[in-house]
Motif scaffolding. Structure first.
Motif, PDB file in Angstrom:
ATOM      1  N   UNK A   1     -23.687  22.279  -2.985  1.00  0.00           N
ATOM      2  CA  UNK A   1     -23.352  21.561  -4.223  1.00  0.00           C
ATOM      3  C   UNK A   1     -21.908  21.057  -4.164  1.00  0.00           C
ATOM      4  N   UNK A   2     -21.017  21.891  -3.640  1.00  0.00           N
ATOM      5  CA  UNK A   2     -19.618  21.474  -3.510  1.00  0.00           C
ATOM      6  C   UNK A   2     -19.519  20.261  -2.597  1.00  0.00           C
ATOM      7  N   UNK A   3     -20.321  20.218  -1.549  1.00  0.00           N
ATOM      8  CA  UNK A   3     -20.299  19.076  -0.633  1.00  0.00           C
ATOM      9  C   UNK A   3     -20.812  17.801  -1.313  1.00  0.00           C
ATOM     10  N   UNK A   4     -21.792  17.928  -2.209  1.00  0.00           N
ATOM     11  CA  UNK A   4     -22.232  16.752  -2.975  1.00  0.00           C
ATOM     12  C   UNK A   4     -21.077  16.234  -3.827  1.00  0.00           C
ATOM     13  N   UNK A   5     -20.359  17.152  -4.460  1.00  0.00           N
ATOM     14  CA  UNK A   5     -19.209  16.748  -5.275  1.00  0.00           C
ATOM     15  C   UNK A   5     -18.116  16.109  -4.416  1.00  0.00           C
ATOM     16  N   UNK A   6     -17.934  16.602  -3.199  1.00  0.00           N
ATOM     17  CA  UNK A   6     -16.956  16.000  -2.290  1.00  0.00           C
ATOM     18  C   UNK A   6     -17.392  14.592  -1.884  1.00  0.00           C
ATOM     19  N   UNK A   7     -18.689  14.417  -1.654  1.00  0.00           N
ATOM     20  CA  UNK A   7     -19.193  13.080  -1.336  1.00  0.00           C
ATOM     21  C   UNK A   7     -18.919  12.116  -2.484  1.00  0.00           C
ATOM     22  N   UNK A   8     -19.063  12.598  -3.701  1.00  0.00           N
ATOM     23  CA  UNK A   8     -18.770  11.757  -4.868  1.00  0.00           C
ATOM     24  C   UNK A   8     -17.308  11.352  -4.891  1.00  0.00           C
ATOM     25  N   UNK A   9     -16.418  12.276  -4.568  1.00  0.00           N
ATOM     26  CA  UNK A   9     -14.990  11.941  -4.492  1.00  0.00           C
ATOM     27  C   UNK A   9     -14.742  10.789  -3.526  1.00  0.00           C
ATOM     28  N   UNK A  10     -15.359  10.889  -2.371  1.00  0.00           N
ATOM     29  CA  UNK A  10     -15.149   9.891  -1.323  1.00  0.00           C
ATOM     30  C   UNK A  10     -15.652   8.521  -1.766  1.00  0.00           C
ATOM     31  N   UNK A  11     -16.769   8.497  -2.469  1.00  0.00           N
ATOM     32  CA  UNK A  11     -17.384   7.222  -2.848  1.00  0.00           C
ATOM     33  C   UNK A  11     -16.630   6.506  -3.965  1.00  0.00           C
ATOM     34  N   UNK A  12     -16.066   7.265  -4.892  1.00  0.00           N
ATOM     35  CA  UNK A  12     -15.450   6.640  -6.069  1.00  0.00           C
ATOM     36  C   UNK A  12     -14.068   6.074  -5.728  1.00  0.00           C
ATOM     37  N   UNK A  13     -13.684   4.961  -6.356  1.00  0.00           N
ATOM     38  CA  UNK A  13     -12.417   4.294  -6.022  1.00  0.00           C
ATOM     39  C   UNK A  13     -11.210   4.858  -6.769  1.00  0.00           C
ATOM     40  N   UNK A  14     -11.232   6.127  -7.139  1.00  0.00           N
ATOM     41  CA  UNK A  14     -10.122   6.722  -7.880  1.00  0.00           C
ATOM     42  C   UNK A  14      -8.890   6.858  -6.988  1.00  0.00           C
ATOM     43  N   UNK A  15      -7.715   6.652  -7.584  1.00  0.00           N
ATOM     44  CA  UNK A  15      -6.461   6.784  -6.838  1.00  0.00           C
ATOM     45  C   UNK A  15      -5.921   8.209  -6.880  1.00  0.00           C
ATOM     46  N   UNK A  16      -6.221   8.943  -7.948  1.00  0.00           N
ATOM     47  CA  UNK A  16      -5.711  10.306  -8.098  1.00  0.00           C
ATOM     48  C   UNK A  16      -6.875  11.284  -8.148  1.00  0.00           C
ATOM     49  N   UNK A  17      -6.838  12.261  -7.240  1.00  0.00           N
ATOM     50  CA  UNK A  17      -7.823  13.345  -7.238  1.00  0.00           C
ATOM     51  C   UNK A  17      -7.193  14.586  -7.869  1.00  0.00           C
ATOM     52  N   UNK A  18      -7.881  15.184  -8.829  1.00  0.00           N
ATOM     53  CA  UNK A  18      -7.493  16.459  -9.420  1.00  0.00           C
ATOM     54  C   UNK A  18      -8.528  17.487  -8.971  1.00  0.00           C
TER      55      UNK A  18
END
Length: 209
Positions: A140-157
């Motif tokens: 599940x954590x890896x799915x969430x990490x994949x979402x991070x990679x896909x989204x164009x956000x500049x700041x990760x919290x």
């Protein structure tokens, strides 16, 4: 100061109280493009609360938050900031692929990336059509990490991003952070463990009530 030289995120005398009791603050820090900050503190020092404040899930009690030199406007920077906390925000009845497609529909996608290839890149090849509720905590954590990679956000919290991951998963988080920073992004990370961050020593934000 040019726009490029301005911090992405700046906190000025930032404080938060719960039932009139201080949780943290006042805090002051600046985070520029390409920078990573490690949020440190004992249990109960307010690390997760800080992340939730920065993500807009809690209101600022005192102080000021600036985004690119201007007062942080959640509507104006929609999609620029993404939060991954203890609750991953995944829909258990949807597949890994479907969860990513929902996120892309809401926030857009980095050009050239696609859900299936990104899931494969985080070690979930063959699990694209698996309902998330049937995945392990690490998957599940890896799915969430994949979402991070896909989204164009500049700041990760990222609140405890290494939890529920084996050593390969920890290395994956560091690799993804490195790529994000190299691409001009920034990140704030809470972690109890000693982790080797990309690019040397991160900025350290010490929590205190």
């Amino acid at each position: 100061m040019t726009a490029a030289a301005l911090p992405l995120l700046e906190a000025r005398a930032l404080s938060f109280h719960r039932q009139d009791e201080p949780v943290f603050g006042p805090l002051q820090f600046r985070l520029r493009a390409g920078e990573l900050a490690l949020v440190e503190g004992d249990n109960g020092s307010g690390k997760t609360t800080l992340m939730r404040v920065l993500a807009g899930l809690l209101h600022v009690d005192e102080g000021e938050l600036l985004w690119c030199g201007k007062p942080l406007d959640r509507d104006a920077c929609q999609g620029e900031i993404v939060f991954m906390g203890h609750q991953l925000g995944l829909k258990g009845d949807l597949t890994a692929r479907e969860n990513l497609r929902v996120a892309i529909g809401l926030h857009g996608c980095v050009g050239g990336l696609a859900p299936d290839l990104t899931l494969q890149a985080v070690g979930l090849a063959g699990f694209e059509d698996e309902p998330v509720r049937q995945l392990s905590a690490g998957q599940k954590k890896r799915v969430a990490l994949a979402r991070l990679v896909l989204l164009p956000a500049r700041l990760w919290l990222l609140d405890e991003p290494y939890a529920n991951l084996d050593r390969h998963g920890i290395a994956l988080v560091n690799e993804l952070l490195g790529r994000h920073l190299d691409a001009g992004g920034a990140a704030l990370v809470t972690s109890h463990g000693a982790v080797g961050f990309h690019g040397g020593e991160p900025q350290r934000i010490r929590m205190h009530a």
